[in-house]
Design a protein around this motif. Structure first.
Motif, mmCIF file in Angstrom:
data_model
loop_
_atom_site.group_PDB
_atom_site.id
_atom_site.type_symbol
_atom_site.label_atom_id
_atom_site.label_comp_id
_atom_site.label_asym_id
_atom_site.label_seq_id
_atom_site.Cartn_x
_atom_site.Cartn_y
_atom_site.Cartn_z
ATOM 1 N N PRO A 15 -21.491 17.136 35.471
ATOM 2 C CA PRO A 15 -20.489 16.182 35.948
ATOM 3 C C PRO A 15 -19.729 16.859 37.097
ATOM 4 O O PRO A 15 -19.759 18.088 37.221
ATOM 5 N N ILE A 16 -19.044 16.069 37.903
ATOM 6 C CA ILE A 16 -18.166 16.705 38.890
ATOM 7 C C ILE A 16 -16.782 16.793 38.252
ATOM 8 O O ILE A 16 -16.344 15.881 37.550
ATOM 9 N N TYR A 18 -12.709 17.313 37.613
ATOM 10 C CA TYR A 18 -11.406 16.939 38.170
ATOM 11 C C TYR A 18 -10.686 18.200 38.635
ATOM 12 O O TYR A 18 -10.671 19.214 37.915
ATOM 13 N N HIS A 24 -11.461 25.574 32.256
ATOM 14 C CA HIS A 24 -11.420 26.332 31.002
ATOM 15 C C HIS A 24 -12.850 26.490 30.486
ATOM 16 O O HIS A 24 -13.805 26.041 31.143
ATOM 17 N N GLY A 26 -14.536 25.055 28.286
ATOM 18 C CA GLY A 26 -15.281 23.815 28.045
ATOM 19 C C GLY A 26 -16.038 23.396 29.298
ATOM 20 O O GLY A 26 -17.202 22.983 29.241
ATOM 21 N N ASP A 55 -14.481 16.309 41.591
ATOM 22 C CA ASP A 55 -14.072 14.900 41.599
ATOM 23 C C ASP A 55 -12.601 14.893 42.018
ATOM 24 O O ASP A 55 -11.752 15.351 41.258
ATOM 25 N N GLY A 270 -20.616 15.893 29.066
ATOM 26 C CA GLY A 270 -19.952 15.986 27.771
ATOM 27 C C GLY A 270 -19.976 14.618 27.104
ATOM 28 O O GLY A 270 -20.038 13.595 27.789
ATOM 29 N N ASP A 272 -17.774 12.877 25.877
ATOM 30 C CA ASP A 272 -16.648 12.007 26.233
ATOM 31 C C ASP A 272 -16.946 11.138 27.442
ATOM 32 O O ASP A 272 -16.291 10.126 27.651
ATOM 33 N N LEU A 302 -16.363 21.902 22.866
ATOM 34 C CA LEU A 302 -15.819 23.136 22.312
ATOM 35 C C LEU A 302 -14.491 22.744 21.688
ATOM 36 O O LEU A 302 -13.649 22.123 22.341
ATOM 37 N N LYS A 308 -10.848 18.722 20.677
ATOM 38 C CA LYS A 308 -11.450 19.108 21.962
ATOM 39 C C LYS A 308 -10.516 20.052 22.707
ATOM 40 O O LYS A 308 -9.336 19.764 22.870
ATOM 41 N N MET A 309 -11.064 21.198 23.109
ATOM 42 C CA MET A 309 -10.256 22.135 23.885
ATOM 43 C C MET A 309 -9.825 21.473 25.180
ATOM 44 O O MET A 309 -10.627 20.859 25.869
#
Ligand code: MSP
Length: 531
Positions: A15-16, A18, A24, A26, A55, A270, A272, A302, A308-309
């Protein structure tokens, strides 16, 4: 293996990310997994292209920049240069391209794509009112709206971010996504490996079966985004903008040859953000008459304390907190080995330190240093010649062939943890083989010299195979081992070895001069174990 456009194309993406905050572990986890898959395919000779990036539009970044008193582009530049590009070095990522959604190539491609959808009748103007999560940059479906607790008692909050939702009412442009419901369901049916793992596929099918609504794809209450080409009072919805990075980076609208060579991609995401990639994105591509992705693989989270971290929940651990002590190889190995790819997992300093010691230092590192030290002592630091083979040598040779092909099969289905476990059978078997064959006893008698040669030749070929097989996971340690084996001069660069043939014996010629081995996994002298 030399890459050429005639080899099988393998285009893989992360993913790109943010740029509202620094990465971190994750985020680093997604990068490492994608990198392992990219390196595996590249080393196997596939025509590999690995894309990652950032992003940068939308309300979340605009708000963060404003809160820090700078313009959003300035904020994005700062974060990209100080945090996101350096992350790639910290964890040794081999990306071929890095796209930013503020790149001109991207902004131009997005405008072309939107105009095409508009011209072909897939977009209309309408009114909209719904609850929006700025953290997700998404109008939330009912299933992800929950009652707030503590400071947010009495408010509706996002199930992922636990932060209040905002009621937005705007004139928007809509993408007629509902028109693609049947084609999407047919896609999931016809290509059962399109969405993986199976749990993710089931979730996506259930979501689409409930009925698809049209998607709001523009915003008017702020201007940090790509203008809608036919109405500059609107900017493109940040997800619509972001998803297009996968095609704008590979020549959509600008370089047809490059686009034809690379597209479609395999997306690692991920869980999400699965729905964006497995529902919205293929619908967008269908509308534009482009091929849908090859695969969408959703990995787990993670977790910290079962959640979720995340930086916003103050549970984020910076990747260099780990790599400063353990190095990037250990970071990569640990997350790929300890967590089943596709499922959630918890990070623990104790588990990391224990695996570092037992598996990397004592298991693999020690094996390499013992074998090379015996080659130095008994054969003057050259690859020994093998004489007649016994069943024990044969078993090692057969195991190397078996684990190579099994690991490749696991990688094909994204089971990175299983591929590593498979390869580790060879590490363990070689350690057991040396204990049983007792080369130090054979070395006591001149008569046993041929047998000693066979044992150490077998063990050294095993190390050669391990260097090749583990290179995608632990690139630094395997490069050190490769140098010590003298393999660069004898058979060429490690990343050019045909990975799918790693189990084939006899590749390192007898007599190849060897070099002293740099320590692969140094003893950790700090108190990291008790952190
Ligand atoms: N910008 C969007 C993606 C757009 S792709 C067209 C985004 N960015 S993100 O920075 O929030 O997240 C990027 C990735 O990092 C996601 O795949 C997300 O799942 C992953 N992770 C973020 N936190 C994570 C964990 N705690 N564990 C595992 N992965 C995590 O979403």
């Amino acid at each position: 293996m030399p890459e050429s456009s005639e080899n099988k194309s393998f285009f893989i993406t992360t993913p790109i990310f943010y740029v509202n905050d620094a990465p971190h572990i994750g985020h680093a986890y997604t990068e490492v997994a994608t990198d392992v898959l990219a390196r595996w395919h590249r080393q196997s000779g596939d025509d590999t292209w690995f894309l990652t990036g950032t992003d940068e539009h939308g309300q979340k970044i605009l708000r963060t920049a404003t809160a820090n008193g700078v313009a959003p582009k300035e904020w994005a530049d700062r974060l990209v240069e100080s945090a996101w590009r350096p992350l790639l070095n910290t964890i040794n990522i081999s990306n071929d391209d890095f796209i930013r959604t503020t790149d001109a190539r991207h902004e131009e491609g997005v405008a072309k794509f939107l105009q095409k959808l508009y011209d072909d009748g897939h977009v209309y103007a309408g009114e909209f009112e719904a609850l929006y999560c700025v953290g997700c940059e998404e109008f939330k479906p009912k299933s992800e709206i929950v009652d707030g607790t503590g400071a947010f008692e009495g408010e509706k909050v996002c199930a992922i971010h636990s932060k209040p939702l905002e009621l937005l009412q705007e004139k928007n442009y809509f993408f007629k996504m509902s028109a693609f419901q049947d084609r999407l369901l047919a896609l999931y049916e016809e290509r059962p490996d399109f969405v993986q793992p199976a749990s993710a596929r089931n979730e996506v099918i259930a979501f689409v079966q409930q009925g698809l609504e049209d998607l709001s794809i523009s915003r008017t209450s702020f201007d940090w985004g790509i203008p809608i080409p036919w109405d500059s009072s609107h900017v493109t919805y940040v997800w619509f903008d972001a998803l297009l990075n996968y095609v704008t980076a590979t020549g959509y609208g600008s370089n047809d040859e490059q686009f034809a060579r690379r597209w479609p991609a395999t997306h690692i995401v991920g869980k999400d953000i699965l729905r964006f990639h497995a529902v919205i994105w293929p619908a967008m591509l269908m509308a534009a008459g482009l091929p849908v992705p090859e695969h969408v693989f959703a990995h787990g989270w993670l977790l910290v304390g079962g959640e979720k971290m995340s930086k916003s929940k103050l549970t984020g651990i910076a990747p260099n907190e780990i790599t400063d002590t353990f190095g990037s190889d250990a970071f990569r190995y640990y997350f790929m080995r300890a967590i089943s790819f596709g499922q959630d997992g918890s990070f623990s300093w104790e588990d990391l330190a224990a695996r570092y010691q037992a598996e990397l230092a004592n298991g693999f590192g020690n094996l390499a240093s013992r074998v090379l030290a015996m080659n130095a002592k008994y054969f003057g630091s050259v690859q020994p010649a093998a004489a007649e083979e016994t069943a024990a040598d044969q078993a090692i040779r057969e195991l190397a062939l078996k684990v190579t092909s099994a690991a490749d099969t696991h990688i094909e289905r994204f089971a990175i943890h299983e591929a590593i476990a498979e390869i580790w059978q060879l590490v363990d078997a070689l350690n057991g083989y040396i204990t049983e064959q007792e080369p130090w006893v054979l070395a006591k008698s001149e008569e046993q010299k041929p047998r000693l040669g066979t044992v150490l030749a077998t063990a050294t070929e095993g190390l050669r195979a391990l260097a090749e097989l583990l290179h995608p996971v632990v690139p630094e340690a395997t490069a050190k081992l490769w140098a010590a084996l003298g393999a660069d001069e004898a058979i060429g660069a490690l990343d050019e070895q045909p990975l799918r043939d790693a189990g084939t014996w006899g590749r390192l010629p007898a007599g190849t001069p060897q070099q002293p081995l740099a320590v692969l996994f140094p003893r950790i002298e700090t108190d990291a174990e008790s952190k």
